[in-house]
Design an enzyme around this catalytic site. Structure first.
Site, PDB file in Angstrom:
ATOM      1  CG  ASN A 208      -1.553   1.107   1.373  1.00 56.48           C
ATOM      2  OD1 ASN A 208      -1.881   2.183   0.396  1.00 56.48           O
ATOM      3  ND2 ASN A 208      -2.143   1.376   2.513  1.00 56.48           N
ATOM      4  CD1 TRP A 209       3.158   0.802  -2.812  1.00 56.61           C
ATOM      5  CD2 TRP A 209       3.094   2.528  -4.957  1.00 56.61           C
ATOM      6  NE1 TRP A 209       4.135   0.210  -4.130  1.00 56.61           N
ATOM      7  CE2 TRP A 209       3.998   1.256  -5.225  1.00 56.61           C
ATOM      8  CE3 TRP A 209       3.105   3.422  -6.147  1.00 56.61           C
ATOM      9  CZ2 TRP A 209       4.508   1.305  -6.538  1.00 56.61           C
ATOM     10  CZ3 TRP A 209       3.998   3.130  -7.280  1.00 56.61           C
ATOM     11  CH2 TRP A 209       4.509   1.945  -7.482  1.00 56.61           C
ATOM     12  CE  LYS A 210      -0.072   3.262   4.707  1.00 61.86           C
ATOM     13  NZ  LYS A 210      -0.169   3.084   5.981  1.00 61.86           N
TER      14      LYS A 210
ATOM     15  N   GLY B 147       3.143  -1.045   4.231  1.00 60.24           N
ATOM     16  CA  GLY B 147       2.283   0.578   3.436  1.00 60.24           C
ATOM     17  C   GLY B 147       4.604   1.133   3.668  1.00 60.24           C
ATOM     18  N   GLY B 148       5.069   0.461   4.585  1.00 62.61           N
ATOM     19  CA  GLY B 148       6.127   2.027   4.343  1.00 62.61           C
ATOM     20  C   GLY B 148       7.137   0.967   3.708  1.00 62.61           C
TER      21      GLY B 148
HETATM   22  P1  13P Z   1       3.483   0.690   7.763  1.00 58.71           P
HETATM   23  O1  13P Z   1       3.733  -0.700   7.076  1.00 58.71           O
HETATM   24  O2  13P Z   1       4.037   1.497   6.782  1.00 58.71           O
HETATM   25  O3  13P Z   1       2.862   0.438   9.479  1.00 58.71           O
HETATM   26  O4  13P Z   1       1.444   0.816   7.459  1.00 58.71           O
HETATM   27  C1  13P Z   1       0.793  -0.721   7.829  1.00 58.71           C
HETATM   28  C2  13P Z   1      -0.537  -0.026   6.748  1.00 58.71           C
HETATM   29  O5  13P Z   1      -0.941   0.762   6.863  1.00 58.71           O
HETATM   30  C3  13P Z   1      -0.890  -1.027   5.066  1.00 58.71           C
HETATM   31  O6  13P Z   1      -2.133  -0.621   4.858  1.00 58.71           O
END
Ligand code: 13P
Length: 252
Positions: free
Chosen positions: A9-11, A235-236
């Site tokens: 999830n690149w956000k 995410g990260g």
């Molecule tokens: P992180 O891996 O950055 O904690 O984020 C998790 C997330 O929200 C994936 O959707």
């Protein structure tokens, strides 16, 4: 049998050029490999049409991070499920805690989004998870059950079978504080039982339930080794091809 999945999830990260470079790099990294899991990258809307033709669809699925709760029309700034599907994307993250918290997405709105995603042939990656306050009050099961039942349990068994669930404890997202393997397993087993109670054991056994929240190469193997953890929503650590590949390799 259910699939193992590692989804990124690149956000709200990466310009179009940076996103294209990352997708290309990941495609190259996986070119001579046969990952032991399905790999998905969920990108900002504007990347989708550029990224989908760049990756080998047999190895990397592409998804959006959200879609509108309306079919089409005068909803300035929104992007519909049909538009997402028209880019070649196959997945859509729905119900992420950041959408619930910052954009006030409700259980009811999410039920509509899930319906529209399915109607347009997209696989929803549906996120659930409790905030720290809920966990400290011992309410995590109640909260997660309400999120699941409120947005998904009106679906037919056939439609529910198309959904991927992601358990993301909010206190673990972007904080570096991962749920322990035991905490993840406990909640994943609870989610699977709730699905079994509603749709029967076969549907529950075939549902992929991913863990999300500070998952990285160094802890993925331990998390994914749990019988009810079928991969991760990352995410990260999905923002660098090498880091993401390290998590994919946890299934080797
Ligand atoms: P992180 O891996 O950055 O904690 O984020 C998790 C997330 O929200 C994936 O959707």
């Amino acid at each position: 049998m259910r699939k193992n999945i590692v989804a990124g999830n690149w956000k709200m990260n990466k310009t179009l050029q940076e996103g294209i470079a990352l997708a290309k790099e990941l495609n190259e990294v996986l070119a001579n490999e046969k990952p032991n899991c399905d790999v998905v990258i969920c990108t900002p809307f504007i990347h989708l049409a550029s990224v989908t033709p760049l990756v080998d669809p047999a190895k990397i699925g592409v998804g959006a991070e959200n879609c509108a709760d309306k079919e089409s029309g005068a909803f300035t700034g929104e992007v519909s499920a049909a538009m997402v599907a028209s880019t070649g994307a196959k997945y859509v993250i729905l119900g992420h805690s950041e959408r619930r918290a910052y954009y006030h997405e409700t259980i009811e709105t999410l039920a509509v989004k899930v319906r529209l995603a399915l109607d347009n042939g997209l696989t929803p990656i549906f996120c659930v998870g409790e905030v720290l306050e809920d966990r400290e009050a011992g309410k995590q099961n109640e909260v997660v059950h309400e999120q699941l039942a409120g947005s998904l349990f009106d679906l037919t068994a056939e439609d529910f079978s198309k959904i991927v669930i992601a358990y993301e404890p909010v206190w673990a997202i972007g904080t570096g504080k991962t749920a322990t393997a035991a905490q993840a397993q406990e909640m994943h087993a609870f989610i699977r039982r709730a699905i079994a109670d509603k749709y029967g054991k076969e549907v529950a056994d075939n549902t992929s339930i991913l863990y999300g929240g500070s998952c990285k190469a160094s802890n993925a193997k331990e998390l994914f080794a749990n019988p009810d953890v079928d991969g991760g929503l990352i995410g990260g650590a999905s923002l660098k091809a090498a880091d993401f590949k390290g998590i994919i390799d946890a299934f080797n």
